[in-house]
Every structure is written in C-alpha cells, then in structure tokens.
Design an enzyme around this catalytic site. Sequence first.
Site, PDB file in Angstrom:
ATOM      1  N   ASP A 284       0.868  -1.168   0.000  1.00  0.00           N
ATOM      2  CA  ASP A 284       0.000   0.000   0.000  1.00  0.00           C
ATOM      3  C   ASP A 284       0.915   1.231   0.000  1.00  0.00           C
ATOM      4  OD1 ASP A 284      -2.113   1.738  -0.012  1.00  0.00           O
ATOM      5  OD2 ASP A 284      -3.251   0.682   1.512  1.00  0.00           O
TER       6      ASP A 284
HETATM    7  C1  BGC Z   1      -5.184   3.054   0.010  1.00  0.00           C
HETATM    8  C2  BGC Z   1      -5.321   1.982  -1.033  1.00  0.00           C
HETATM    9  C3  BGC Z   1      -5.232   2.581  -2.409  1.00  0.00           C
HETATM   10  C4  BGC Z   1      -3.916   3.324  -2.536  1.00  0.00           C
HETATM   11  C5  BGC Z   1      -3.715   3.926  -3.908  1.00  0.00           C
HETATM   12  C6  BGC Z   1      -3.978   3.941  -0.235  1.00  0.00           C
HETATM   13  O1  BGC Z   1      -3.978   5.029   0.608  1.00  0.00           O
HETATM   14  O2  BGC Z   1      -5.109   2.465   1.286  1.00  0.00           O
HETATM   15  O3  BGC Z   1      -6.531   1.297  -0.859  1.00  0.00           O
HETATM   16  O4  BGC Z   1      -5.348   1.591  -3.378  1.00  0.00           O
HETATM   17  O5  BGC Z   1      -3.899   4.355  -1.577  1.00  0.00           O
HETATM   18  O6  BGC Z   1      -4.561   4.964  -4.140  1.00  0.00           O
END
Ligand code: BGC
Length: 767
Positions: A284
Amino acid sequence: MRVKVAVGLVIALVLFDQPVLAGVSQRSQIDRRVEALLSQMTLDEKIGQLHQLFYFTQFMKPESLEPDIRAGKIGSLLFLTDPALINRFQKVAVENSRLKIPLLFGFDVIHGFHTIFPVPLAMASSWDPALVEQAQSVAAREARAVGVHWTFAPMVDIARDPRWGRIVEGAGEDPFLGSRMAAAQVRGFQGADPSSPDHVLACMKHFAGYGAGDGGRDYDSAYIADAELYNVYLPPFKSAVDAGVGSAMSAYMDLNDVPATANAFLLRDVLRKQWGFKGFVVSDAEAVGNLVTHGFAEDKSDAAYRAFTAGVDLEMSFPGNPIASTYSSSLSKLIEEGRVTKAQLDEAVRRILEAKFKLGLFENPYVDESRVAAIHNNPEHRRLARVAAQRSTVLLRNEGNVLPLVKGDPKVSSVAVIGPLADSKRDIRGSWSFVDDIKSAVTVLEGIRAKVASSVKVEYAPGVDIARVYQSPFAIIQGSRAAPWTETQKRAEFDKAVSLARSSDVIVMVLGEQEEMSGEAASQSSIELPGQQLELLKAISSLGKPLVLVLINGRPLDISWAAGNLSAILEAWHPGSEGGNAVADILYGDATPGGKLPVTWPRSAAQIPIYYGHNLTQEPETRKNFTSRYWDIPSSPLYPFGYGLSYTTFSFSNLRVSKPEIKVGENTEVLVDVENTGRRAGEEVAQLYIHQRYGSASRPVRELKGFERITLAAGQKRTVRFTLGKPELTYWSGAVKEWVQEPAVFDLWVGADATAPLTTTLRVVKR
Ligand code: BGC
C-alpha cells in the site's frame, strides 16, 4: 509404453478444450519472453520494475518523471487517468528506454470509472454476484479505455466495526458473502483475458486484517487470533485467489504486532505456500517506508529489506516523500551485501514482467484516445448503473405500506425533498469517485422531479449543513466544501425546511453522510447522523405528514429514533451516478426493493462490535431472566444481517435435506419452497445458515453458507436448492490448529435473514 503416452496425449487433446491448451501455450510463451527479457536487464533496470510512483496531474509536471522513465527506473505509475498523458509517458518507456519495457498504469477503480456504480457495500447489499461482475466489467472497460491497466480493487476486507470508514469499500461482515463478492469482482475486472482492451488486472486488498483495526480507527493495529483470521478475515482473499486475481496489496497496519507489509506469515506462508498465489504483491502507499514509523524497521534500508524478503514485490510511493522509494534506494546495496539474493530479485521482477505480458502491453502499449468518449458514453453503462442502484437499496421499514408512493395520486400536488444530501451530486456518488462527470450524476431531487407529473410541485430545502470536523486528506483532490453556515443562516434554513414540509403533501427526507465521511481516513467515533439532521427529522416528523426517510451513507448509522418513529426508511447507500433515478424508481414503485443488509445494523455505537456470526458461549439470551447481555439495551441489533423488506411478502416452507445423514466429505442438498404471498412481483434472497452443535471448538450461532436472489410473480412458488458439503462444513479449529470437518449435528435454517426461524437438522457421521 510409447503407444500409451501417445493415446494419452490424444485423449488429453480431445478432452481439454482449446482455451485450456491455448492458455498453457500462452503461459509458456510468456515465460520464455520473460526469461529472455530478464537476461538482458541490468540490476538497476530490474529494481526499476519494482518501483511505482503516484502522479497527480493537479500538482506535478510530466518532465519531473520522464528522465527516470527513460532510464528504466520506474516500472509503474498510479493515479493517472488522462489518456494523452498516459500515452506520453508510455512513449518514453516504450520508445526511449533501453529495453522498451512498457509502464503499468494503476488506479483505484473501486465502483466505476466514468459511470459510477453504487459503493461496494451497496453492491454487496444486492446479494447478486452476477450483477456485481457485470458492473465491474463495465468499470474495467471504461478504465482500460483511457489506458488504466490495473485497478486496486476489489477491497475484500471483512468489516465488523461501522466506525471504520472503509467499511464502505467492502462487502460487509460476512466471509461467505464477502467471498462470493470478491470472486465476482475479480471475474468482472479481469474477464477471461486481461489482455483484451476491455479488461484490467485486479488487485485484492488489503492483505490482511485491515478491517479489524483497534477502535475502528483507520490504519490502527489489528489483533486477530488465528481461528478468526482463517475463518473470517482470509476467506474472501482466498476466494479472489481462486478466481485468478492477478495481484494483491499488502495492508497498512500491524497484524498481531507484525506489519502486514513485512509479514512473511501472510505473504509467504498463507498467500504463496498455502494458496499457491502466482501474481505479484504491491505495497500500500508508502507502507514500506512506514515500517520505520511502525517501530519495526530500523531505517529505510531495513524497511526495504524486510518488506522485500517478506514478499512485497512492488513498492508504491509518493515522489519526493522522504520515506518513499526504499527499494530504489536500498535494494542494490542489499544485493551487494548478500542480504537479498539476485534470485530473489529476479523472482519479483519476473512477476511484474509476467503481468505486463499478460496484459498485452508489449503488443499494445498505447491507448486509442479516439475511442474513449464512445466507450464512456455508452448508454448501456448508465442503464446498468441504474439497475445496480435499484437492486442495492434496502427497504428497512414500511409500516402501513407507505411505500411505494403512487404516481399521479390525486391527493398529492406537492412533494418536499429535504436534507443536505437531497440535491448533492458529489455525495450521491460516494468516495473514490475522482474522474467521472460529476455534473451527470443524478440526485434524489432530480430523480423525483423526473418521475412525477409536471403538475406536481417538487421543492427542495437542505435544512441543515453537515461537515467533517477534521478535513479529509482527499480534499486536495476533491476540493474543499463551501464554508459552513453562520448561526443565523442555520436557523433560517432549518425553519425554511420545516415550513416547506408543512406546506407539502408528501415529504422525502434525504439524510446521511457526505461522501468523504466514509472511505479512507474517514473513521468516526459515533455513528449518529452528522450535524443537526436528527433534530430536523424530529421537527419535520412531528408535522404528522406522510414522510419517507432515504439514507445516503457508507456505513450503518444510529437510526434508532427513526426506526421507532417513522413509517418508511429506505437505505440507498451512496448509489452512484444514477442514484437519484434509482431511488425515485423505488419510491414510486417502478422498481421493487430487494436488497439485504450485508452487515448487522447496531442500535448505537455502544454495541460495536456486533455481528451475527458470534459464538453462543454461556447463558443463551433467550432464557428467562437473561433477555439481554446488557441491562440497559437489548443485545440484539436494530436490524439483523441479511435483512431487507420488499413491496410484497414471502413465505418459506417445507425445508428439507435430500440426505439427512451424510458421511464426512459427502454432500447433501438443502431444499426450501419460497412463495410470493403478496399481490405484486418481487425479489427475495433465500439465505441458508448453519450451526455446528459441538466439535473441537465452539462454532458461531449461525453462519451463512448459501444464498440466492430470486424473482417471484405474485402468488408464485419456487423451490430453491443449496448444496452443503465439505467446503461449507469445514472450519479452522483453534484447538486442532488445522482445517477440520467434524462429525456432528448441524442446525440448518433457511429464510429471509440471519434470524430465519425455519429449521431442520443434518447429521454428519464419520467416514
Ligand atoms: C489506500 C489503497 C489505495 C492506494 C492507492 C492507499 O492510501 O489504502 O486502498 O489503493 O492508496 O490509491
């Protein structure tokens, strides 16, 4: 011997259909191409493939990334949705970098791209996996049209705490429903062939346990015992893997004190060894660098080492962030020192390249910008979004059949549509709606206006204004809200709404949450209706007029007062671009509500966590003198899991099992007759629950093990069948520390929600 082999081969050729053989040869062809490419790559080029960066059009310039793309130092970009810019970056990679390896473009396509579908929690309320699959295939087509190859979805985190903002992104509390929704989404996104111009690679997230954060606070630590992990939190991920999901995202939080992003138990033992997952793992955002923040890694290099060796292949980073891009800055040194081997590096790079080949990026790196508008504006997409929103609504209350409202009712010449969400295009869509045409979203006010005759006066008043106390981090992208009302304005608007209601024949109140009140970084300590919405509701309800409450929200809210005092409540969630039309269709009976809650609905936040699949333990709540586990409120929820009304009524009868006794490993059929006992057609979801009476570990009072949404004409009766066998009767025993299927007596129930009374038993005996 040779003859036998030859005969075997011929049989295999006849038995296996062409796609299987094509699949095998395509795979080996991809393997050969991956190896050929890998053998030409320098160490830096390999590390570059493991480097993913955000690109925000709002505040970045393409020139800032182009040199690194040319040098092969970036393998993937995310958050780009402009096809021209995507082509521009791709050109640098494919025409100007040494090995011409295309970039992989990722984006959060969560519940639609140009056409916004209901939020995932709403889609789960449809209990209709085929619909969910269709919706995600439309989302995939619209995203791929601009050059997005990869979506960070589905989010398959089980959520049992409605304070957690991200409950809106998943399928709710139940592992069985969650698993069906996970597989349907993977199929929808990826289709049979992700290289087709209509599909994208899916990414199951957030692996794993993110929904169990302490206090419902986003990003906080989760403590989950093994039995709960295997029986509750992991099944939807396993289901996505079985459906062929191409990638996985590691979660942000600590799981049992080991950050998910450096958790070898999750990423190696479970994902790869136990499940045989072949795709790649992305971290993430900034989750690798944050291993230092967790108090886990010593520094950036240690963070890279621990995430990489635990099994994170690709690192997602914000350019310029001091904790970003730890792989790029540390992996070559770690290899030099022998802490990471070249073979380990190759393994990760191989997975990324394989995904790029599978997506057909080497053959078709560019996107055809001239196709975009036609694909996005396909009216079929909007039609499906409207159906999806209709099917996702849950009718919570309808005393005296207030609903459906009658179109053309001679007694109704005016409708008041009231509430801060009644005419909000932004909020009807829900979080993670970034690139749709917001102007085209249809609000409830607009939907009602389009529905009723022009002679009916439909007027609107917001009544109250609502806002987060702490601004959402997404405000940078979504923009800030209008300034809050002054006290004078507040009083004036409140009074205006009440007097509008007083002078109208029917009142529709649209209350709930703004889109940024649920989603990421949107946890909440209370689940009450934000702002003064409840006061407004009470004031208007005291007028004694026909009143319908429509909820627009991303989590169960405390609506106990409304449930005890209003006649009609319709849960619409954030229903997407066509939401207002769909709500009007339901309100006026052009569609019949048939959605069911994918979560147990608490009476108040004080009951959290509350979920139907709990263990019985000590005194049953039904015994005299023990009516509740609290002394001040019932321990039952306001609405049970699986609950939802219709405009007609159904009865369940004649529950039977084809074989009342089976051996461990065998199957039986569970049959039930469902009848539409009302006067109009409608849809019901037949739900099968089981309870294992005894075993090596205590089992939940009920567990969902089958469901089917069916349509029945007035008076029509149908038999619904479910198969119960090893997969449904097996669980992970905390005592045995293994998956077990045990001889035992099982209670079975089939009905319309998790409290269904119709029951029978099944005996499972030793093999
Ligand atoms: C979130 C993810 C997301 C990623 C990209 C993160 O802050 O937890 O779910 O896919 O950002 O946008």
